[in-house]
Design a protein around this motif. Sequence first.
Motif, PDB file in Angstrom:
ATOM      1  N   SER A  65      11.883   3.139   1.128  1.00  0.00           N
ATOM      2  CA  SER A  65      13.089   3.033   0.291  1.00  0.00           C
ATOM      3  C   SER A  65      12.900   3.839  -0.998  1.00  0.00           C
ATOM      4  CB  SER A  65      13.381   1.564  -0.039  1.00  0.00           C
ATOM      5  OG  SER A  65      13.589   0.814   1.134  1.00  0.00           O
ATOM      6  N   GLY A  66      12.997   5.170  -0.866  1.00  0.00           N
ATOM      7  CA  GLY A  66      12.767   6.055  -2.011  1.00  0.00           C
ATOM      8  C   GLY A  66      13.740   5.823  -3.144  1.00  0.00           C
ATOM      9  N   ALA A  67      14.991   5.513  -2.812  1.00  0.00           N
ATOM     10  CA  ALA A  67      16.005   5.288  -3.852  1.00  0.00           C
ATOM     11  C   ALA A  67      15.638   4.083  -4.707  1.00  0.00           C
ATOM     12  CB  ALA A  67      17.377   5.087  -3.216  1.00  0.00           C
ATOM     13  N   MET A  68      15.110   3.033  -4.080  1.00  0.00           N
ATOM     14  CA  MET A  68      14.697   1.836  -4.811  1.00  0.00           C
ATOM     15  C   MET A  68      13.497   2.130  -5.709  1.00  0.00           C
ATOM     16  SD  MET A  68      15.399  -1.433  -5.222  1.00  0.00           S
ATOM     17  CE  MET A  68      16.288  -1.971  -3.741  1.00  0.00           C
ATOM     18  N   VAL A  69      12.565   2.951  -5.214  1.00  0.00           N
ATOM     19  CA  VAL A  69      11.370   3.302  -5.990  1.00  0.00           C
ATOM     20  C   VAL A  69      11.758   3.983  -7.287  1.00  0.00           C
ATOM     21  CG1 VAL A  69       9.354   4.822  -6.056  1.00  0.00           C
ATOM     22  CG2 VAL A  69       9.800   3.451  -4.017  1.00  0.00           C
ATOM     23  N   GLN A 122      14.853  21.833  -5.931  1.00  0.00           N
ATOM     24  CA  GLN A 122      15.903  22.803  -5.611  1.00  0.00           C
ATOM     25  C   GLN A 122      16.095  23.797  -6.748  1.00  0.00           C
ATOM     26  OE1 GLN A 122      19.445  21.385  -3.300  1.00  0.00           O
ATOM     27  NE2 GLN A 122      18.722  19.348  -3.899  1.00  0.00           N
ATOM     28  N   TRP A 123      16.071  23.304  -7.968  1.00  0.00           N
ATOM     29  CA  TRP A 123      16.315  24.146  -9.138  1.00  0.00           C
ATOM     30  C   TRP A 123      15.113  25.041  -9.447  1.00  0.00           C
ATOM     31  CZ3 TRP A 123      14.972  22.685 -14.654  1.00  0.00           C
ATOM     32  CH2 TRP A 123      15.428  23.665 -15.546  1.00  0.00           C
ATOM     33  N   LEU A 124      13.905  24.490  -9.385  1.00  0.00           N
ATOM     34  CA  LEU A 124      12.717  25.250  -9.775  1.00  0.00           C
ATOM     35  C   LEU A 124      12.119  26.067  -8.631  1.00  0.00           C
ATOM     36  CD1 LEU A 124      10.866  22.623 -12.021  1.00  0.00           C
ATOM     37  CD2 LEU A 124      12.165  24.605 -12.769  1.00  0.00           C
ATOM     38  N   ASP A 125      12.141  25.519  -7.406  1.00  0.00           N
ATOM     39  CA  ASP A 125      11.459  26.174  -6.286  1.00  0.00           C
ATOM     40  C   ASP A 125      12.395  26.697  -5.208  1.00  0.00           C
ATOM     41  OD1 ASP A 125       8.968  25.600  -7.422  1.00  0.00           O
ATOM     42  OD2 ASP A 125       8.906  23.608  -6.508  1.00  0.00           O
ATOM     43  N   GLY A 126      13.698  26.438  -5.347  1.00  0.00           N
ATOM     44  CA  GLY A 126      14.642  26.890  -4.343  1.00  0.00           C
ATOM     45  C   GLY A 126      14.524  26.148  -3.025  1.00  0.00           C
ATOM     46  N   MET A 127      14.026  24.905  -3.054  1.00  0.00           N
ATOM     47  CA  MET A 127      13.876  24.106  -1.836  1.00  0.00           C
ATOM     48  C   MET A 127      15.231  23.562  -1.390  1.00  0.00           C
ATOM     49  SD  MET A 127      10.591  24.319  -1.375  1.00  0.00           S
ATOM     50  CE  MET A 127      10.114  22.987  -0.271  1.00  0.00           C
ATOM     51  N   ASN A 128      15.269  23.033  -0.173  1.00  0.00           N
ATOM     52  CA  ASN A 128      16.517  22.495   0.367  1.00  0.00           C
ATOM     53  C   ASN A 128      16.845  21.102  -0.164  1.00  0.00           C
ATOM     54  OD1 ASN A 128      16.972  24.777   1.967  1.00  0.00           O
ATOM     55  ND2 ASN A 128      15.653  23.972   3.605  1.00  0.00           N
ATOM     56  N   SER A 129      15.841  20.379  -0.652  1.00  0.00           N
ATOM     57  CA  SER A 129      16.056  19.027  -1.176  1.00  0.00           C
ATOM     58  C   SER A 129      15.063  18.758  -2.302  1.00  0.00           C
ATOM     59  CB  SER A 129      15.882  17.981  -0.066  1.00  0.00           C
ATOM     60  OG  SER A 129      14.567  18.043   0.465  1.00  0.00           O
ATOM     61  N   ASP A 130      15.324  17.681  -3.029  1.00  0.00           N
ATOM     62  CA  ASP A 130      14.439  17.298  -4.138  1.00  0.00           C
ATOM     63  C   ASP A 130      13.555  16.146  -3.687  1.00  0.00           C
ATOM     64  OD1 ASP A 130      15.457  19.097  -6.168  1.00  0.00           O
ATOM     65  OD2 ASP A 130      17.284  17.875  -6.154  1.00  0.00           O
ATOM     66  N   LEU A 131      12.269  16.235  -4.037  1.00  0.00           N
ATOM     67  CA  LEU A 131      11.296  15.270  -3.548  1.00  0.00           C
ATOM     68  C   LEU A 131      10.138  15.153  -4.532  1.00  0.00           C
ATOM     69  CD1 LEU A 131      10.489  13.681  -0.790  1.00  0.00           C
ATOM     70  CD2 LEU A 131       8.999  15.649  -0.407  1.00  0.00           C
ATOM     71  N   VAL A 132       9.678  13.917  -4.769  1.00  0.00           N
ATOM     72  CA  VAL A 132       8.424  13.709  -5.481  1.00  0.00           C
ATOM     73  C   VAL A 132       7.360  13.559  -4.401  1.00  0.00           C
ATOM     74  CG1 VAL A 132       7.117  12.291  -7.108  1.00  0.00           C
ATOM     75  CG2 VAL A 132       9.588  12.547  -7.393  1.00  0.00           C
ATOM     76  N   SER A 133       6.549  14.591  -4.227  1.00  0.00           N
ATOM     77  CA  SER A 133       5.596  14.643  -3.118  1.00  0.00           C
ATOM     78  C   SER A 133       4.321  13.867  -3.420  1.00  0.00           C
ATOM     79  CB  SER A 133       5.244  16.101  -2.816  1.00  0.00           C
ATOM     80  OG  SER A 133       4.536  16.663  -3.936  1.00  0.00           O
ATOM     81  N   THR A 261       2.465   8.683  -3.813  1.00  0.00           N
ATOM     82  CA  THR A 261       1.256   8.940  -3.027  1.00  0.00           C
ATOM     83  C   THR A 261       1.299   8.165  -1.713  1.00  0.00           C
ATOM     84  OG1 THR A 261      -0.021   9.279  -5.064  1.00  0.00           O
ATOM     85  CG2 THR A 261      -1.273   8.863  -3.050  1.00  0.00           C
ATOM     86  N   ILE A 262       1.834   6.949  -1.756  1.00  0.00           N
ATOM     87  CA  ILE A 262       1.973   6.142  -0.531  1.00  0.00           C
ATOM     88  C   ILE A 262       3.015   6.758   0.404  1.00  0.00           C
ATOM     89  CG2 ILE A 262       2.745   3.904   0.371  1.00  0.00           C
ATOM     90  CD1 ILE A 262       1.614   2.651  -2.212  1.00  0.00           C
ATOM     91  N   TYR A 263       4.159   7.131  -0.173  1.00  0.00           N
ATOM     92  CA  TYR A 263       5.248   7.706   0.633  1.00  0.00           C
ATOM     93  C   TYR A 263       6.100   8.593  -0.283  1.00  0.00           C
ATOM     94  CZ  TYR A 263       8.761   7.941   4.359  1.00  0.00           C
ATOM     95  OH  TYR A 263       9.592   8.377   5.359  1.00  0.00           O
ATOM     96  N   PRO A 264       6.251   9.884   0.028  1.00  0.00           N
ATOM     97  CA  PRO A 264       7.038  10.782  -0.830  1.00  0.00           C
ATOM     98  C   PRO A 264       8.418  10.218  -1.138  1.00  0.00           C
ATOM     99  CG  PRO A 264       5.907  12.030   0.864  1.00  0.00           C
ATOM    100  CD  PRO A 264       5.675  10.572   1.194  1.00  0.00           C
ATOM    101  N   VAL A 265       8.859  10.395  -2.375  1.00  0.00           N
ATOM    102  CA  VAL A 265      10.101   9.786  -2.847  1.00  0.00           C
ATOM    103  C   VAL A 265      11.230  10.817  -2.865  1.00  0.00           C
ATOM    104  CG1 VAL A 265      11.220   8.621  -4.790  1.00  0.00           C
ATOM    105  CG2 VAL A 265       8.803   8.162  -4.275  1.00  0.00           C
ATOM    106  N   PRO A 269      20.976  13.624  -5.648  1.00  0.00           N
ATOM    107  CA  PRO A 269      21.642  14.298  -6.781  1.00  0.00           C
ATOM    108  C   PRO A 269      22.078  13.352  -7.889  1.00  0.00           C
ATOM    109  CG  PRO A 269      22.425  15.194  -4.698  1.00  0.00           C
ATOM    110  CD  PRO A 269      21.546  14.023  -4.350  1.00  0.00           C
ATOM    111  N   GLU A 270      22.600  12.155  -7.527  1.00  0.00           N
ATOM    112  CA  GLU A 270      23.077  11.225  -8.554  1.00  0.00           C
ATOM    113  C   GLU A 270      21.942  10.663  -9.408  1.00  0.00           C
ATOM    114  OE1 GLU A 270      23.000   8.970  -4.536  1.00  0.00           O
ATOM    115  OE2 GLU A 270      23.540  10.965  -5.300  1.00  0.00           O
ATOM    116  N   THR A 271      20.707  10.742  -8.903  1.00  0.00           N
ATOM    117  CA  THR A 271      19.563  10.208  -9.646  1.00  0.00           C
ATOM    118  C   THR A 271      19.281  11.011 -10.908  1.00  0.00           C
ATOM    119  OG1 THR A 271      18.587   9.391  -7.585  1.00  0.00           O
ATOM    120  CG2 THR A 271      17.099   9.602  -9.456  1.00  0.00           C
ATOM    121  N   PHE A 272      19.718  12.267 -10.941  1.00  0.00           N
ATOM    122  CA  PHE A 272      19.446  13.099 -12.118  1.00  0.00           C
ATOM    123  C   PHE A 272      20.177  12.597 -13.362  1.00  0.00           C
ATOM    124  CE2 PHE A 272      17.897  15.934  -8.854  1.00  0.00           C
ATOM    125  CZ  PHE A 272      16.779  16.485  -9.467  1.00  0.00           C
TER     126      PHE A 272
END
Length: 319
Positions: A65-69, A122-133, A261-265, A269-272
Amino acid sequence: MVLSIALLILGFVLLVYGADKLVEAASSLAVRLSIPNIVIGLTVVAFGTSAPELAVNVIAAVNGSGAMVMANVLGSNIFNTFVILGVCSMVYPLTVKSNTTWIEIPLCLLAAVSVVVIASDQWLDGMNSDLVSRSEGLVLILFFAVFLVYNILVSRNPEAAAEEVPVGHMSVIAAVIWLVLGLAGLVLGGHLIVTNAVSIAQSFGLSERVIGLTIVSIGTSLPELATSLAAVKKKKVDIAIGNVVGSNIFNIFWILGLSATIYPVDVRPETFFDIAANVLAALLLFLFVFSGKGRMVERWEGSIFVMLYLFYLGYLLFL
């Protein structure tokens, strides 16, 4: 629905009570082992007050549940600054110590800005989605390690070592029993909160993000609120602001770092908007401390904090 709400409340009770007993039992064992008070304060007590956020986020991360994290971390930090510091400074102006002014508050701002950087793929690396890896989570944990080293160095100051730290007074057997029960309360309470918060969100047509930013983050911030208000009533205002600033740093560097670290988050877009609100809270705290006479957060500044939180809450619930 009624059952989900009841279980959610039960989860908060277990979470807060479990964290309290965990701190009391662990500090009792530490005293029996002749560990200095200041070390207990830096480890057991400091970790214990943020244990509710940690328990909820680890369980949410395990469940994917990345949104909850992200919502719980950001919501807790926004609530801590706007509400806890706002209310406390309205009760009594908060004077800020030199270390907090020049190191901890700027570090809190750095933590808030770091979320912008690691979430903007997406903004810095041109990726398709945003993720905390996972790798970014490990970097946050390394920042937390630096923060811990800083705290250890500060604790060697005679003034810091002389500060009174709450410790428990249990027998060894009782402490071990309550340590186990406290951990069980954290795990069970966190599980009840995550599962039932998601259920309630789905029933009301709300997102996990909104539930996490409101009910869950406010509930898990109750220990910080109680600790800070108690400190202000005793005129120990430096403890109140230090507790909140330290908790905000802890939430991002350790709790978000460990969760990622346990699971990428995933970062939606609304989280920004919430990330921006967190940066605004940290930036205003930085500016307020340096404005006016002396290094303090005054009553009128506290009232601005509270009003901003009410606007933010209104935006979440009605827009």
